[in-house]
Write a protein that holds these residues in place. Structure first.
Motif, PDB file in Angstrom:
ATOM      1  N   GLY A  39     -12.980  -0.722  -6.179  1.00 56.35           N
ATOM      2  CA  GLY A  39     -13.111  -1.960  -6.378  1.00 56.35           C
ATOM      3  C   GLY A  39     -13.970  -2.446  -4.984  1.00 56.35           C
ATOM      4  N   ASP A  40     -14.027  -3.772  -4.803  1.00 52.31           N
ATOM      5  CA  ASP A  40     -14.701  -4.508  -3.999  1.00 52.31           C
ATOM      6  C   ASP A  40     -14.289  -4.187  -2.457  1.00 52.31           C
ATOM      7  N   SER A  41     -15.274  -3.703  -1.681  1.00 47.15           N
ATOM      8  CA  SER A  41     -14.986  -2.929  -0.346  1.00 47.15           C
ATOM      9  C   SER A  41     -14.326  -3.898   0.689  1.00 47.15           C
ATOM     10  N   SER A  42     -14.659  -5.482   0.387  1.00 47.00           N
ATOM     11  CA  SER A  42     -14.353  -6.337   1.030  1.00 47.00           C
ATOM     12  C   SER A  42     -12.915  -6.714   1.112  1.00 47.00           C
ATOM     13  N   ARG A  43     -12.417  -6.406  -0.054  1.00 45.35           N
ATOM     14  CA  ARG A  43     -11.072  -6.914  -0.886  1.00 45.35           C
ATOM     15  C   ARG A  43      -9.950  -5.388  -0.894  1.00 45.35           C
ATOM     16  N   GLY A  44     -10.288  -4.329  -0.035  1.00 43.93           N
ATOM     17  CA  GLY A  44      -9.332  -3.311   0.036  1.00 43.93           C
ATOM     18  C   GLY A  44      -9.698  -2.167  -0.919  1.00 43.93           C
ATOM     19  N   GLY A  45     -10.906  -2.264  -1.380  1.00 43.27           N
ATOM     20  CA  GLY A  45     -11.195  -1.167  -2.377  1.00 43.27           C
ATOM     21  C   GLY A  45     -11.889   0.164  -1.801  1.00 43.27           C
ATOM     22  N   VAL A  46     -11.979   0.129  -0.436  1.00 43.68           N
ATOM     23  CA  VAL A  46     -12.178   1.130   0.409  1.00 43.68           C
ATOM     24  C   VAL A  46     -11.248   1.568   1.438  1.00 43.68           C
ATOM     25  N   SER A  47     -11.376   2.583   2.388  1.00 40.62           N
ATOM     26  CA  SER A  47     -10.648   2.797   3.351  1.00 40.62           C
ATOM     27  C   SER A  47      -9.070   2.734   3.399  1.00 40.62           C
ATOM     28  N   ALA A  48      -8.549   3.290   2.369  1.00 37.27           N
ATOM     29  CA  ALA A  48      -7.132   3.514   2.100  1.00 37.27           C
ATOM     30  C   ALA A  48      -6.660   4.503   2.990  1.00 37.27           C
ATOM     31  N   PRO A  49      -5.569   4.484   3.583  1.00 34.13           N
ATOM     32  CA  PRO A  49      -5.065   5.653   4.318  1.00 34.13           C
ATOM     33  C   PRO A  49      -4.878   6.872   3.644  1.00 34.13           C
ATOM     34  N   SER A  50      -5.291   7.888   4.388  1.00 35.43           N
ATOM     35  CA  SER A  50      -5.222   9.197   3.940  1.00 35.43           C
ATOM     36  C   SER A  50      -3.682   9.961   3.718  1.00 35.43           C
ATOM     37  N   GLY A  51      -3.586  11.004   3.411  1.00 36.20           N
ATOM     38  CA  GLY A  51      -2.186  11.597   3.559  1.00 36.20           C
ATOM     39  C   GLY A  51      -1.446  11.110   2.422  1.00 36.20           C
ATOM     40  N   THR A  52      -0.042  11.679   2.455  1.00 35.02           N
ATOM     41  CA  THR A  52       0.979  11.379   1.430  1.00 35.02           C
ATOM     42  C   THR A  52       1.925  10.716   2.286  1.00 35.02           C
ATOM     43  N   GLY A  53       3.085  10.335   1.290  1.00 35.51           N
ATOM     44  CA  GLY A  53       4.625   9.927   1.922  1.00 35.51           C
ATOM     45  C   GLY A  53       4.548   8.477   1.886  1.00 35.51           C
ATOM     46  N   PHE A  54       3.576   7.755   1.232  1.00 37.19           N
ATOM     47  CA  PHE A  54       3.801   6.233   1.230  1.00 37.19           C
ATOM     48  C   PHE A  54       4.439   6.168  -0.175  1.00 37.19           C
ATOM     49  N   VAL A  55       5.452   4.998   0.081  1.00 33.69           N
ATOM     50  CA  VAL A  55       6.309   4.614  -1.077  1.00 33.69           C
ATOM     51  C   VAL A  55       6.158   3.531  -1.598  1.00 33.69           C
ATOM     52  N   ASP A  56       5.588   2.524  -1.087  1.00 31.24           N
ATOM     53  CA  ASP A  56       5.287   1.078  -1.648  1.00 31.24           C
ATOM     54  C   ASP A  56       3.988   0.688  -1.138  1.00 31.24           C
ATOM     55  N   ILE A  57       3.281  -0.408  -1.975  1.00 30.85           N
ATOM     56  CA  ILE A  57       2.156  -1.166  -1.549  1.00 30.85           C
ATOM     57  C   ILE A  57       2.383  -2.687  -1.965  1.00 30.85           C
ATOM     58  N   TRP A  58       1.822  -3.306  -1.133  1.00 29.70           N
ATOM     59  CA  TRP A  58       1.752  -4.879  -1.423  1.00 29.70           C
ATOM     60  C   TRP A  58       0.377  -5.348  -1.112  1.00 29.70           C
ATOM     61  N   SER A  59       0.015  -6.595  -1.557  1.00 33.35           N
ATOM     62  CA  SER A  59      -1.294  -6.965  -1.663  1.00 33.35           C
ATOM     63  C   SER A  59      -1.666  -8.353  -1.349  1.00 33.35           C
ATOM     64  N   THR A  60      -2.558  -8.760  -0.549  1.00 37.27           N
ATOM     65  CA  THR A  60      -3.117 -10.161  -0.700  1.00 37.27           C
ATOM     66  C   THR A  60      -4.129 -10.310  -1.336  1.00 37.27           C
ATOM     67  N   ALA A  61      -5.023 -11.476  -1.337  1.00 43.49           N
ATOM     68  CA  ALA A  61      -6.303 -11.417  -1.836  1.00 43.49           C
ATOM     69  C   ALA A  61      -6.996 -10.657  -1.487  1.00 43.49           C
ATOM     70  N   ASN A  62      -7.174 -10.434  -0.097  1.00 45.10           N
ATOM     71  CA  ASN A  62      -8.192  -9.572   0.530  1.00 45.10           C
ATOM     72  C   ASN A  62      -7.748  -8.353   1.142  1.00 45.10           C
ATOM     73  N   GLY A  63      -6.505  -7.777   0.707  1.00 47.40           N
ATOM     74  CA  GLY A  63      -6.320  -6.574   1.419  1.00 47.40           C
ATOM     75  C   GLY A  63      -4.968  -5.975   0.706  1.00 47.40           C
ATOM     76  N   PHE A  64      -4.612  -4.832   1.233  1.00 50.59           N
ATOM     77  CA  PHE A  64      -3.150  -4.106   0.902  1.00 50.59           C
ATOM     78  C   PHE A  64      -2.562  -3.614   2.164  1.00 50.59           C
ATOM     79  N   ALA A  65      -1.161  -3.713   2.013  1.00 52.10           N
ATOM     80  CA  ALA A  65      -0.468  -2.998   3.098  1.00 52.10           C
ATOM     81  C   ALA A  65       0.569  -1.763   2.269  1.00 52.10           C
ATOM     82  N   ALA A  66       0.674  -1.043   3.106  1.00 54.55           N
ATOM     83  CA  ALA A  66       1.593   0.348   2.627  1.00 54.55           C
ATOM     84  C   ALA A  66       2.754   0.727   3.534  1.00 54.55           C
TER      85      ALA A  66
END
Length: 199
Positions: free
Chosen positions: A89-116
């Motif tokens: 999706g939109d690169s300025s809203r979290g559509g790029v640059s996600a963390p690499s690797g494994t072991g993530f268990v949950d994700i949350w969002s704002t209008a402009n990005g994500f936290a994991a």
């Protein structure tokens, strides 16, 4: 967009923003919407997206094994069963640059990005440049994340709170210090936290 008991999808409304173009067939289990597009998860863990191209209506990851889809204003993040993350999706809203690797268990969002959140209770975030991707709190011990339209608040196992993101939407030096907090509730631009003693 509406999901039927057999897992088929019906849509109506603005054609450019997802009112048409939904996948045919059955077996879909979840539909997630952002401002301009939809993403649907199938029983096999595959994803189909439709709607505005720049808003995540195209570019969904291929393959199977995805377990949940999350949305910002114009982007998506999907969590896989191995704990890896795919975004589009939109690169300025979290559509790029996600963390690499494994072991993530949950994700949350704002209008402009994500936290994991990772299995080691550490956090990572990405999205609006200079807001999320440079200010994520370090360390471990985090258990849950809450969000406004532009900020995150993370609760630690000891009940302490850390905030980051937009200063006008909850990232403030006025965030409470100390420990013992058990829950956080948000509006679009502010947070409130309650302690174990009810204060």
């Amino acid at each position: 967009a509406a999901l039927k008991a057999d897992g088929s999808i019906s849509t109506w409304g603005n054609a450019i923003r997802g009112g048409t173009g939904a996948p045919t067939g059955t077996g879909y289990t979840q539909i997630t919407a952002n401002n301009n597009a939809y993403a649907a998860l199938k029983f096999d863990g595959s994803i189909t997206a439709w709607g505005l191209t720049t808003g995540g209506g195209s570019g969904a990851p291929t393959g199977t094994g995805f377990t949940k889809i999350f949305a910002s204003q114009n982007a998506y993040a999907a969590l896989r069963n191995d704990g890896s993350i795919a975004v589009w999706g939109d690169s300025s809203r979290g559509g790029v640059s996600a963390p690499s690797g494994t072991g993530f268990v949950d994700i949350w969002s704002t209008a402009n990005g994500f936290a994991a959140l990772k299995t080691d209770s550490s956090l990572t975030s990405w999205g609006a440049t200079g807001t999320f991707n440079t200010t994520t709190p370090t360390g471990t011990g985090y258990t849950q994340v809450f969000s406004t339209g532009g900020s995150f608040a993370a609760l630690k196992a000891d009940g302490s709170i850390t905030v980051w993101g937009s200063t006008s939407e909850g990232n403030s030096t006025k965030a409470p210090a100390g420990t013992g907090y058990t829950n956080i509730v948000s509006t679009g631009t502010a947070f409130a936290a309650i302690k174990a003693d009810g204060s």
